[in-house]
Design a protein around this motif. Structure first.
Motif, PDB file in Angstrom:
ATOM      1  N   GLY A 124     -31.477 -33.507 -10.188  1.00 20.73           N
ATOM      2  CA  GLY A 124     -32.731 -34.255 -10.110  1.00 20.73           C
ATOM      3  C   GLY A 124     -33.614 -34.004 -11.313  1.00 20.73           C
ATOM      4  N   PHE A 125     -33.616 -32.757 -11.819  1.00 16.95           N
ATOM      5  CA  PHE A 125     -34.456 -32.438 -12.967  1.00 16.95           C
ATOM      6  C   PHE A 125     -33.888 -33.059 -14.237  1.00 16.95           C
ATOM      7  CE2 PHE A 125     -36.528 -29.916 -16.227  1.00 16.95           C
ATOM      8  CZ  PHE A 125     -37.817 -29.804 -15.721  1.00 16.95           C
ATOM      9  N   LEU A 129     -35.660 -35.367 -17.025  1.00 17.11           N
ATOM     10  CA  LEU A 129     -35.586 -35.220 -18.477  1.00 17.11           C
ATOM     11  C   LEU A 129     -35.179 -36.536 -19.135  1.00 17.11           C
ATOM     12  CD1 LEU A 129     -33.951 -31.703 -19.118  1.00 17.11           C
ATOM     13  CD2 LEU A 129     -36.335 -32.362 -19.356  1.00 17.11           C
ATOM     14  N   ASP A 130     -34.272 -37.252 -18.505  1.00 20.89           N
ATOM     15  CA  ASP A 130     -33.871 -38.564 -19.042  1.00 20.89           C
ATOM     16  C   ASP A 130     -35.079 -39.496 -19.129  1.00 20.89           C
ATOM     17  OD1 ASP A 130     -31.275 -37.720 -19.239  1.00 20.89           O
ATOM     18  OD2 ASP A 130     -30.606 -38.684 -17.379  1.00 20.89           O
ATOM     19  N   ALA A 134     -36.804 -41.101 -22.518  1.00 24.41           N
ATOM     20  CA  ALA A 134     -37.003 -42.539 -22.694  1.00 24.41           C
ATOM     21  C   ALA A 134     -38.463 -42.885 -22.987  1.00 24.41           C
ATOM     22  CB  ALA A 134     -36.529 -43.276 -21.434  1.00 24.41           C
ATOM     23  N   ARG A 135     -39.404 -42.177 -22.353  1.00 24.14           N
ATOM     24  CA  ARG A 135     -40.826 -42.548 -22.475  1.00 24.14           C
ATOM     25  C   ARG A 135     -41.530 -41.897 -23.660  1.00 24.14           C
ATOM     26  NH1 ARG A 135     -43.701 -42.871 -16.614  1.00 24.14           N
ATOM     27  NH2 ARG A 135     -45.461 -43.208 -18.041  1.00 24.14           N
ATOM     28  N   ILE A 136     -41.325 -40.598 -23.869  1.00 24.83           N
ATOM     29  CA  ILE A 136     -42.077 -39.924 -24.950  1.00 24.83           C
ATOM     30  C   ILE A 136     -41.175 -39.174 -25.920  1.00 24.83           C
ATOM     31  CG2 ILE A 136     -44.176 -39.674 -23.558  1.00 24.83           C
ATOM     32  CD1 ILE A 136     -43.431 -36.750 -23.105  1.00 24.83           C
ATOM     33  N   ARG A 169     -25.362 -33.693 -22.909  1.00 24.46           N
ATOM     34  CA  ARG A 169     -26.220 -34.767 -22.392  1.00 24.46           C
ATOM     35  C   ARG A 169     -27.162 -35.298 -23.469  1.00 24.46           C
ATOM     36  NH1 ARG A 169     -27.180 -35.546 -16.677  1.00 24.46           N
ATOM     37  NH2 ARG A 169     -28.921 -36.986 -16.293  1.00 24.46           N
ATOM     38  N   TYR A 170     -27.625 -34.406 -24.362  1.00 30.54           N
ATOM     39  CA  TYR A 170     -28.568 -34.806 -25.416  1.00 30.54           C
ATOM     40  C   TYR A 170     -28.013 -34.337 -26.770  1.00 30.54           C
ATOM     41  CZ  TYR A 170     -31.461 -35.001 -21.225  1.00 30.54           C
ATOM     42  OH  TYR A 170     -31.938 -35.258 -19.964  1.00 30.54           O
ATOM     43  N   PRO A 171     -26.965 -34.971 -27.251  1.00 32.54           N
ATOM     44  CA  PRO A 171     -26.268 -34.484 -28.454  1.00 32.54           C
ATOM     45  C   PRO A 171     -27.115 -34.496 -29.717  1.00 32.54           C
ATOM     46  CG  PRO A 171     -25.470 -36.671 -27.810  1.00 32.54           C
ATOM     47  CD  PRO A 171     -26.342 -36.189 -26.697  1.00 32.54           C
ATOM     48  N   GLN A 172     -28.137 -35.336 -29.781  1.00 28.93           N
ATOM     49  CA  GLN A 172     -28.948 -35.442 -31.000  1.00 28.93           C
ATOM     50  C   GLN A 172     -30.219 -34.603 -30.952  1.00 28.93           C
ATOM     51  OE1 GLN A 172     -27.484 -36.992 -33.464  1.00 28.93           O
ATOM     52  NE2 GLN A 172     -25.846 -37.490 -32.014  1.00 28.93           N
TER      53      GLN A 172
END
Length: 711
Positions: A124-125, A129-130, A134-136, A169-172
């Protein structure tokens, strides 16, 4: 957006410091460029700033992985007090508060989010984070206490292993791994486990020059020895580490009974008890916390002035980490290890409880290393830093062995005997076995390997086991011999060893003697400045309690010491002090200035009586004459008369200042004096402008000084 040449400006604005500590600027520049980083920097070196400042200068949210709730709370408190948007999400919060903080994050009001690894990897967390991404956007992931990711680290935590999923999940998104202690093996493991991509590695020196290290042999009445050492610390905050829970309880109780404000801390207490006791220590409600190693990693208290180990630690890395909790603010602090050979058996008892033979072997090697430290006669830092693969030349000037050096003796012949025995045993054994051979032991192991037939068998009977151990440790510490680090401690010859055997190098060692070492003073302030320092600490404590934060969040001890030494008299001067940023200047400047001024008034020299010439001017003034008329009557320059009047006003003599300058102009001059101080007339006039004369300023300054004396 930032420019690199303005980093110091942001440093002062947000954190109150004028310059970076060694290594910080380069790390921050690389973090701003989005690089993966491995940062190994000793406690007190300023690791947190390496991700906090980039978080403020880049768009998006920096996610900080922190292992303990208490540590999150303390760091967030400090950031908020500096006016920085920071928060944490953990199990201590109510659901409504969690929602409120989550919404603030999504609205871009938060720059740093602290979260535990268990929560971070919750499905859920991760969805949350996704949403943030996406937003900030996510600036980066800062993995604090990164040594927890390695099973070779001193505080391995399996949940840290799962953090590699962040890279998948966040490779960059950049990853910053930070820790205070990591051997080369642990550093390599961190890089592999977190999947850091060609990271820039910054390995700072492990040396903490502000810490004084000492080992005291336990006396028969060792509690009285401990009590005396604590009383010598002049009421400063400190930690006493014990090996067992029972010892913690007994020691805390006895200290409390003997007038030392002390509380216990160990894993056998309830979570609520531990949290309460820890908070009371952090907020300076008590002087001493007595603890097992369960107390430590979550402590973000920079003004711990001493760390005493009442029992032998289990390993050298743990000792370095625990003693390193002293002096995180860079101020001097004392680290004393109370040692008795009897402590060894207690540590061995814990080792024998381990069921895994490999774990037992590694624990035994760790025990040998801490014994080497406790019984060593060379520079304590040389021993400590060599553990981390760092060479240190010795003569640190801040440990008992360097301040009270042992007599040096030539032991070249003994060294040749020892090294020859190592060679004849084919470099396959440790210190204990080599000594057994040298002393002609009849142990089964010696005869089993046929070592009773060697030419070196029994040639060392003239020395005791302790003397041979002393030589062996000295050879290792001086780099004249090596040993394996696989837990077996097998001795190996190196180039220098063969030089000794070929009579190309001599060997000198320090031989122990009875030493009387006194703890180092933690302050270089004058007696009067120490008095002001204590008053400023009391003011800090009152403000901290009123704001429900630890005292160090207001100001560190180092900042208070500069205030006590320099005694600023204006907000401008106060703002120049290291640790005073714009937010703190606005929040606390006036209250601290008021305390400093009051102290200065109370401790100023007695005011001398007016001189005869000043009294002559006073008599004319009381007749209602103007400055020009008094100057003409006395055949003096008007500026001289003004000087007389300002001195008379400052001394509280009956001079009516309103006769010479209007009340409105007086108030304006006072406002500027409050801003820039009363030392420079030129500085005051530059702010006021040319409409105001030096004579007016001088008269009002005399009145202002008189008022400050009467506060």
């Amino acid at each position: 957006m930032y420019e690199l040449h303005t980093l110091e400006t942001y440093l002062k604005q947000f954190f109150g410091y004028d310059s970076f500590r060694p290594g910080q600027r380069q790390i921050i520049e690389e973090a701003l460029q989005g690089q993966d980083l491995l940062i190994v920097m000793p406690t007190g070196g300023g690791k947190s700033l390496c991700y906090q400042l980039p978080a403020l200068l880049k768009p998006g949210l920096m996610v900080v992985v922190s292992p303990l709730i208490a540590l999150m709370q303390d760091q967030v408190d400090a950031l908020l007090d500096n006016g920085i948007g920071a928060t944490f999400l953990n199990s201590s919060l109510e659901l409504s508060e969690m929602r409120s903080r989550s919404q603030a994050i999504l609205n871009g009001k938060i720059k740093l989010l602290y979260v535990a690894p268990e929560r971070l990897l919750n499905p859920g967390f991760l969805d949350f984070l996704d949403n943030i991404q996406a937003r900030i956007g996510i600036t980066g992931f800062a993995i604090d206490e990164a040594h927890c990711v390695s099973e070779w680290g001193h505080d391995f935590r399996p949940e840290y292993r799962q953090l590699q999923r962040l890279r998948q999940r966040y490779p960059q998104t950049p990853v910053l791994a930070l820790t205070a202690t990591a051997t080369k093996r642990v550093q390599k493991d961190i890089i592999q486990q977190l999947h850091l991509k060609t990271p820039s590695c910054h390995i700072a020196s492990f040396n903490r020059p502000n810490l004084y290290y000492e080992v005291q042999r336990k006396q028969r009445q060792n509690y009285n020895q401990l009590l005396k050492a604590i009383r010598q610390q002049n009421g400063n905050s400190g930690i006493v580490y014990c090996l067992s829970r029972r010892k913690v309880e007994e020691t805390a109780t006895r200290l409390h009974r003997d007038g030392i404000a002390a509380l216990p801390y160990h894993a056998g207490m309830t979570s609520r008890q531990r949290t309460d006791n820890q908070n009371r220590f952090i907020r300076d409600d008590v002087q001493v916390i007595v603890a097992t190693i369960a107390f430590g990693m979550g402590i973000d208290k920079p003004d711990v002035r001493f760390v005493f180990h009442y029992d032998l630690p289990r390993n050298l890395e743990g000792y370095y980490q625990e003693s390193g909790r002293a002096g995180r603010d860079g101020e001097n602090a004392n680290c004393i290890l109370f040692y008795s050979p009897g402590d060894i058996y207690r540590v061995e008892y814990f080792i024998n409880q381990k069921t895994n033979p490999d774990e037992q072997r590694i624990a035994q090697e760790n025990l040998r290393q801490i014994i080497d430290y406790a019984e060593g006669t060379v520079c304590r830092r040389t021993i400590q830093l060599s553990y981390f693969g760092e060479r240190f030349p010795g003569n640190c000037g801040n440990c008992d062995n360097c301040l009270n050096p042992q007599p040096i003796e030539d032991w070249t012949i003994e060294a040749q005997k020892f090294l020859s025995c190592v060679a004849r045993c084919r470099e396959k054994f440790g210190i204990t076995h080599i000594i057994d051979v040298l002393r002609g032991s009849r142990k089964k192991k010696v005869e089993q390997y046929g070592h009773h037939l060697l030419s070196t068998y029994g040639i060392g009977k003239d020395k005791s086991k302790d003397q041979w151990k002393l030589l062996a440790r000295s050879l290792l510490h001086q780099g004249l011999m090596s040993k394996t680090t696989d837990g077996y401690g097998v001795l190996k010859l190196n180039k220098k060893s063969w030089e000794i055997l070929r009579k190309q190098r001599s060997v000198s060692i320090a031989v122990p003697h009875q030493k009387a070492v006194k703890s180092q003073d933690t302050s270089s302030l004058s007696v009067e400045a120490e008095m002001l320092f204590d008053r400023l600490r009391s003011l800090r404590k009152r403000l901290a309690d009123a704001n429900n934060v630890p005292p160090y969040v207001i100001f560190h001890d180092s900042s208070l010491r500069v205030m006590a030494r320099d005694r600023p008299q204006s907000l401008a001067d106060f703002g120049d002090i290291s640790g005073v940023g714009q937010r703190k200047l606005e929040q606390y400047g006036k209250e601290f200035l008021s305390e400093i001024r009051a102290f200065c008034y109370e401790h100023q020299p007695p005011v001398s009586l007016p001189s005869d010439t000043q009294m002559a001017t006073l008599q004319l003034c009381q007749q209602g004459l103007s400055i020009e008329e008094m100057a003409e009557r006395r055949q003096m320059k008007p500026s001289t008369i003004v000087s007389h009047l300002s001195e008379l006003i400052e001394r509280g003599q009956p001079v009516e200042i309103n006769f010479f300058i209007s009340g409105i102009r007086q108030k304006q001059i006072v406002v500027v004096i409050e801003q820039v101080g009363d030392q420079s007339l030129t500085a005051i006039r530059e702010v006021l402008g040319e409409d105001y004369s030096y004579d007016e300023i001088k008269l009002v300054r005399g009145w202002w000084r008189n008022q400050k004396r009467r506060i």
